[in-house]
Design a protein around this motif. Structure first.
Motif, PDB file in Angstrom:
ATOM      1  N   SER A 182       0.848  -1.189   0.000  1.00 26.00           N
ATOM      2  CA  SER A 182       0.000   0.000   0.000  1.00 26.00           C
ATOM      3  C   SER A 182       0.886   1.244   0.000  1.00 26.00           C
ATOM      4  CB  SER A 182      -0.907   0.003   1.236  1.00 26.00           C
ATOM      5  OG  SER A 182      -1.804   1.097   1.207  1.00 26.00           O
ATOM      6  N   PRO A 183       0.671   2.183  -0.932  1.00 23.96           N
ATOM      7  CA  PRO A 183       1.535   3.367  -1.015  1.00 23.96           C
ATOM      8  C   PRO A 183       1.169   4.417   0.025  1.00 23.96           C
ATOM      9  CG  PRO A 183      -0.162   3.486  -2.691  1.00 23.96           C
ATOM     10  CD  PRO A 183      -0.345   2.155  -1.998  1.00 23.96           C
ATOM     11  N   GLY A 184       1.975   5.466   0.072  1.00 23.88           N
ATOM     12  CA  GLY A 184       1.737   6.555   1.006  1.00 23.88           C
ATOM     13  C   GLY A 184       0.540   7.405   0.615  1.00 23.88           C
ATOM     14  N   LEU A 185       0.187   8.314   1.505  1.00 25.24           N
ATOM     15  CA  LEU A 185      -0.949   9.202   1.283  1.00 25.24           C
ATOM     16  C   LEU A 185      -0.737  10.009   0.007  1.00 25.24           C
ATOM     17  CD1 LEU A 185      -3.608  10.314   2.591  1.00 25.24           C
ATOM     18  CD2 LEU A 185      -2.180  12.138   3.567  1.00 25.24           C
ATOM     19  N   ASN A 186      -1.719   9.948  -0.897  1.00 24.75           N
ATOM     20  CA  ASN A 186      -1.685  10.700  -2.152  1.00 24.75           C
ATOM     21  C   ASN A 186      -0.494  10.323  -3.039  1.00 24.75           C
ATOM     22  OD1 ASN A 186      -3.964  12.066  -1.208  1.00 24.75           O
ATOM     23  ND2 ASN A 186      -2.739  13.715  -0.322  1.00 24.75           N
ATOM     24  N   VAL A 187      -0.027   9.092  -2.928  1.00 17.54           N
ATOM     25  CA  VAL A 187       1.110   8.606  -3.724  1.00 17.54           C
ATOM     26  C   VAL A 187       0.637   7.413  -4.555  1.00 17.54           C
ATOM     27  CG1 VAL A 187       3.418   7.571  -3.639  1.00 17.54           C
ATOM     28  CG2 VAL A 187       2.807   9.406  -2.056  1.00 17.54           C
ATOM     29  N   GLY A 188       1.158   7.290  -5.773  1.00 19.44           N
ATOM     30  CA  GLY A 188       0.784   6.182  -6.641  1.00 19.44           C
ATOM     31  C   GLY A 188       1.424   4.873  -6.216  1.00 19.44           C
ATOM     32  N   LYS A 189       0.741   3.779  -6.495  1.00 21.13           N
ATOM     33  CA  LYS A 189       1.276   2.457  -6.161  1.00 21.13           C
ATOM     34  C   LYS A 189       2.561   2.151  -6.915  1.00 21.13           C
ATOM     35  CE  LYS A 189      -1.675  -0.005  -9.529  1.00 21.13           C
ATOM     36  NZ  LYS A 189      -0.657  -0.249 -10.561  1.00 21.13           N
ATOM     37  N   GLU A 190       2.799   2.847  -8.021  1.00 20.70           N
ATOM     38  CA  GLU A 190       3.982   2.576  -8.837  1.00 20.70           C
ATOM     39  C   GLU A 190       5.282   2.818  -8.077  1.00 20.70           C
ATOM     40  OE1 GLU A 190       0.426   3.296 -10.981  1.00 20.70           O
ATOM     41  OE2 GLU A 190       1.521   4.734  -9.719  1.00 20.70           O
ATOM     42  N   HIS A 191       5.259   3.704  -7.077  1.00 23.42           N
ATOM     43  CA  HIS A 191       6.498   4.062  -6.388  1.00 23.42           C
ATOM     44  C   HIS A 191       6.959   3.016  -5.377  1.00 23.42           C
ATOM     45  CE1 HIS A 191       6.759   7.622  -8.594  1.00 23.42           C
ATOM     46  NE2 HIS A 191       5.943   8.380  -7.899  1.00 23.42           N
ATOM     47  N   GLY A 192       6.314   1.862  -5.378  1.00 26.12           N
ATOM     48  CA  GLY A 192       6.811   0.727  -4.605  1.00 26.12           C
ATOM     49  C   GLY A 192       7.320  -0.392  -5.498  1.00 26.12           C
ATOM     50  N   TYR A 234      12.253 -13.468  -5.341  1.00 25.59           N
ATOM     51  CA  TYR A 234      12.593 -14.471  -4.329  1.00 25.59           C
ATOM     52  C   TYR A 234      11.435 -15.430  -4.049  1.00 25.59           C
ATOM     53  CZ  TYR A 234      17.119 -12.470  -3.184  1.00 25.59           C
ATOM     54  OH  TYR A 234      18.430 -12.051  -3.241  1.00 25.59           O
ATOM     55  N   GLY A 235      10.447 -15.460  -4.915  1.00 28.69           N
ATOM     56  CA  GLY A 235       9.400 -16.456  -4.766  1.00 28.69           C
ATOM     57  C   GLY A 235       8.180 -16.005  -4.006  1.00 28.69           C
ATOM     58  N   TYR A 236       7.795 -14.748  -4.164  1.00 25.25           N
ATOM     59  CA  TYR A 236       6.549 -14.234  -3.598  1.00 25.25           C
ATOM     60  C   TYR A 236       5.626 -13.788  -4.729  1.00 25.25           C
ATOM     61  CZ  TYR A 236       8.722 -13.877   1.051  1.00 25.25           C
ATOM     62  OH  TYR A 236       9.334 -14.149   2.249  1.00 25.25           O
ATOM     63  N   VAL A 237       4.324 -13.837  -4.463  1.00 25.31           N
ATOM     64  CA  VAL A 237       3.358 -13.121  -5.285  1.00 25.31           C
ATOM     65  C   VAL A 237       3.109 -11.794  -4.574  1.00 25.31           C
ATOM     66  CG1 VAL A 237       1.001 -13.071  -6.175  1.00 25.31           C
ATOM     67  CG2 VAL A 237       2.293 -15.216  -6.174  1.00 25.31           C
ATOM     68  N   VAL A 238       3.348 -10.695  -5.258  1.00 27.05           N
ATOM     69  CA  VAL A 238       3.258  -9.373  -4.639  1.00 27.05           C
ATOM     70  C   VAL A 238       2.176  -8.572  -5.352  1.00 27.05           C
ATOM     71  CG1 VAL A 238       4.537  -7.336  -3.903  1.00 27.05           C
ATOM     72  CG2 VAL A 238       5.731  -9.518  -4.185  1.00 27.05           C
ATOM     73  N   ILE A 239       1.283  -7.971  -4.574  1.00 25.85           N
ATOM     74  CA  ILE A 239       0.147  -7.241  -5.132  1.00 25.85           C
ATOM     75  C   ILE A 239       0.170  -5.811  -4.608  1.00 25.85           C
ATOM     76  CG2 ILE A 239      -2.356  -7.164  -5.397  1.00 25.85           C
ATOM     77  CD1 ILE A 239      -2.390 -10.162  -4.724  1.00 25.85           C
ATOM     78  N   SER A 240       0.392  -4.868  -5.505  1.00 23.02           N
ATOM     79  CA  SER A 240       0.379  -3.453  -5.150  1.00 23.02           C
ATOM     80  C   SER A 240      -1.013  -2.900  -5.428  1.00 23.02           C
ATOM     81  CB  SER A 240       1.429  -2.696  -5.969  1.00 23.02           C
ATOM     82  OG  SER A 240       1.474  -1.343  -5.592  1.00 23.02           O
ATOM     83  N   ILE A 241      -1.596  -2.244  -4.430  1.00 24.21           N
ATOM     84  CA  ILE A 241      -2.990  -1.802  -4.506  1.00 24.21           C
ATOM     85  C   ILE A 241      -3.042  -0.280  -4.586  1.00 24.21           C
ATOM     86  CG2 ILE A 241      -5.253  -1.897  -3.411  1.00 24.21           C
ATOM     87  CD1 ILE A 241      -4.249  -4.344  -1.830  1.00 24.21           C
ATOM     88  N   ALA A 242      -3.621   0.231  -5.663  1.00 23.94           N
ATOM     89  CA  ALA A 242      -3.772   1.677  -5.820  1.00 23.94           C
ATOM     90  C   ALA A 242      -4.892   2.193  -4.925  1.00 23.94           C
ATOM     91  CB  ALA A 242      -4.066   2.023  -7.274  1.00 23.94           C
ATOM     92  N   ASN A 266       1.290   6.366   5.062  1.00 26.81           N
ATOM     93  CA  ASN A 266      -0.091   5.990   5.347  1.00 26.81           C
ATOM     94  C   ASN A 266      -0.382   4.557   4.919  1.00 26.81           C
ATOM     95  OD1 ASN A 266      -2.362   7.292   6.595  1.00 26.81           O
ATOM     96  ND2 ASN A 266      -3.459   7.064   4.654  1.00 26.81           N
ATOM     97  N   GLY A 267       0.382   4.082   3.934  1.00 27.04           N
ATOM     98  CA  GLY A 267       0.247   2.686   3.537  1.00 27.04           C
ATOM     99  C   GLY A 267       0.771   1.741   4.595  1.00 27.04           C
ATOM    100  N   GLY A 268       1.792   2.179   5.356  1.00 22.00           N
ATOM    101  CA  GLY A 268       2.282   1.373   6.465  1.00 22.00           C
ATOM    102  C   GLY A 268       1.252   1.251   7.566  1.00 22.00           C
ATOM    103  N   TRP A 269       0.608   2.385   7.875  1.00 24.10           N
ATOM    104  CA  TRP A 269      -0.454   2.320   8.884  1.00 24.10           C
ATOM    105  C   TRP A 269      -1.637   1.508   8.366  1.00 24.10           C
ATOM    106  CZ3 TRP A 269      -0.089   2.921  13.804  1.00 24.10           C
ATOM    107  CH2 TRP A 269      -1.251   2.937  14.578  1.00 24.10           C
ATOM    108  N   THR A 270      -1.874   1.562   7.049  1.00 24.35           N
ATOM    109  CA  THR A 270      -2.911   0.720   6.456  1.00 24.35           C
ATOM    110  C   THR A 270      -2.622  -0.752   6.732  1.00 24.35           C
ATOM    111  OG1 THR A 270      -3.331   2.313   4.673  1.00 24.35           O
ATOM    112  CG2 THR A 270      -4.035   0.042   4.297  1.00 24.35           C
ATOM    113  N   ALA A 271      -1.362  -1.160   6.547  1.00 26.18           N
ATOM    114  CA  ALA A 271      -0.997  -2.558   6.791  1.00 26.18           C
ATOM    115  C   ALA A 271      -1.280  -2.954   8.234  1.00 26.18           C
ATOM    116  CB  ALA A 271       0.476  -2.770   6.454  1.00 26.18           C
ATOM    117  N   ILE A 272      -0.970  -2.053   9.169  1.00 34.82           N
ATOM    118  CA  ILE A 272      -1.231  -2.340  10.583  1.00 34.82           C
ATOM    119  C   ILE A 272      -2.730  -2.440  10.839  1.00 34.82           C
ATOM    120  CG2 ILE A 272      -1.014  -1.421  12.921  1.00 34.82           C
ATOM    121  CD1 ILE A 272       1.661  -0.183  12.045  1.00 34.82           C
TER     122      ILE A 272
END
Length: 498
Positions: A259-269, A279-287, A358-364
């Motif tokens: 999850s990206p930061g506040l008002n930031v695009g998912k592309e920046h991760g 390394y063998g993960y499925v990774v999903i970036s959510i806009a 804000n994406g970090g707090w979203t994860a929490i």
């Protein structure tokens, strides 16, 4: 358990060639005769008087050259043609002349390793003889350069090549909180291990040129003077093969959402998402629709909501993120949503989440709301008991949590929140960093956004501790890096939040 496969290097094109080793008189004009009796170039192979490719590559250039000798008095007219698997694919121009001449034919093909390339010759006039030696050959060469420039991000370091695919979800029955008359839609990008060796690389922002220009302009405006210039993103590709087939020999793979930061695009991760996928993960970036500068769907672009940022609006944004992530988890194994084999690749019992700011707090918050999330990583997200959703702050979390923060950050509320974290907790700080050092902006923008740490070291440290955290809590592998300070990463210190 994930079955670890051997390291697979990124493929390099390997040319192949054969050269005629004896002379061959021609007869039977005007019928075509196959050229036979070849010697292989070093590292090459022949089969049934034809050339075997050394690389399976689209756009391989095949060149056949035939040196021949005719009469000194009467003309010969010689034509060369190429065959792949005994099917004629190209015919060269006819060469007419006396004495020694060269006829040739060139063709571009999407070759497979099982293909066999042959050359045939036809003539009219005086019957020539095909010469032996370096003038008569079949060779393959690298595809013509059609590669778009790469975005300025470090290449993934893992053993697996990566595919990337955009996946769009519609949550029937849920209104969009920003536009209640609309059904909520969710835009994601998925990274995963792939079997692809060659193919089109996924662009950093969008596959549609006009769309990526708009997205880049909006993105720069969001970060004011310190934001990345559109030129560093537009037309640039990532290290991932677009819509590539999934690799199925690794077993079920753990999932990490971003999850990206506040008002930031998912592309920046992108950099950290590609790293984990390698390394063998499925990774999903959510806009974040109506929050990110521009969110792309196949039929529309959604821009940032322009209402004043009140606590209520900020809560609405965060709850939208939480609900989006939980719906993505609902659909992880649904092939109608995550197609191209992705749904069959994921282990839905091993899902983690990471996010910046804000994406970090979203994860929490997602961890606090949903036990399906097994661990969460917060890159420099704020810790506060007011002004935003505070369910996690009040109720705590049971899952392992990593707080990876910029240098010198303090939080009056951290001690209170820390006492409510019931799972393993890792508090680490990155020296010389500023808020955006945990994102692609450390490489794409100026240091006013990232700090004094070099982009290379920021990426290296972020990748190492991110992999260690998820490897331990999703793959179950011991990670001494999480036990305390490391001489390999002197920029990282532990337990600085109190």
């Amino acid at each position: 358990m994930i079955v670890q496969a051997p390291t697979i290097p990124i493929p390099v094109f390997v040319p192949a060639g054969i050269t005629k080793w004896n002379t061959q008189p021609l007869s039977g004009s005007p019928n075509y005769a196959q050229i036979v009796s070849w010697t292989t170039d070093p590292g090459s192979a022949s089969d049934s008087n034809g050339l075997k490719p050394n690389s399976a590559s689209p756009g391989t250039v095949i060149t056949a050259s035939v040196s021949w000798s005719g009469s000194s008095v009467v003309n010969s007219a010689v034509t060369v043609r190429l065959l792949i698997n005994n099917v004629v694919v190209a015919t060269g121009d006819t060469t007419t002349g006396k004495n020694t001449q060269v006829s040739s034919c060139t063709f571009t093909a999407d070759l497979q390793l099982s293909d066999v390339i042959k050359v045939q010759v036809s003539y009219t006039g005086f019957a020539p003889t095909v010469n032996a030696g370096s003038g008569t050959y079949i060779r393959t060469s690298a595809p013509a350069s059609t590669v778009e420039p790469e975005v300025n991000l470090p290449a993934p370091t893992g053993p697996y090549r990566i595919g990337a695919q955009d996946v769009f979800l519609t949550q029937t029955g849920r209104s969009d909180p920003f536009v209640p008359a609309n059904t909520r839609r969710i835009s994601t990008t998925v990274w995963y291990p792939t079997t692809a060796s060659f193919g089109r690389m996924a662009r950093y922002l969008s596959e549609v040129s006009a769309t990526e220009t708009t997205m880049a302009t909006k993105d720069q405006a969001t970060h004011a003077s310190g934001g990345p210039a559109p030129a560093v993103m537009v037309g640039k590709v990532t290290h991932s093969f677009l819509n590539a087939p999934v690799r199925t020999d690794l077993g079920l793979l753990p999932v990490v959402m971003y999850s990206p930061g506040l008002n930031v695009g998912k592309e920046h991760g992108t950099a950290i998402c590609e790293e984990l996928a390698s390394y063998g993960y499925v990774v999903i970036s959510i806009a974040c629709n109506y929050e990110s500068p521009a969110t792309e769907f196949p039929d529309a672009l959604y821009f940032t909501d322009t209402r004043t940022e009140t606590p209520a609006i900020r809560d609405m944004k965060l709850y939208a993120r939480i609900d989006d992530a939980r719906y993505v988890m609902d659909k992880l194994t649904d092939p109608a949503v995550f197609g191209n084999g992705i749904a069959g690749l994921v282990d839905a019992s091993k899902v983690g989440m990471m996010g910046h700011s804000n994406g970090g707090w979203t994860a929490i918050e997602v961890a606090a709301h949903d036990a399906r999330l097994k661990c969460c990583l917060d890159y420099d997200g704020q810790f506060t008991s007011s002004g935003q959703v505070n369910y996690a702050f009040n109720n705590g979390v049971d899952q392992p949590l990593m707080a990876f923060i910029e240098q010198g950050i303090t939080s009056a509320d951290w001690s209170a929140f820390k006492s409510r974290i019931r799972g393993p907790l890792y508090q680490i700080e990155l020296a010389g960093s500023k808020h955006y050092a945990f994102t692609d902006l450390v490489s794409l923008a100026d240091s006013s956004l990232s700090g004094t740490i070099t982009p290379a070291r920021a990426h290296i440290c972020c990748r190492a501790y991110t992999r260690a955290f998820f490897d331990k809590h999703l793959k179950g592998s011991a990670q001494v890096l999480l036990d305390g300070p490391s001489g390999t990463y002197p920029e990282v210190s532990f337990n600085t939040l109190g």
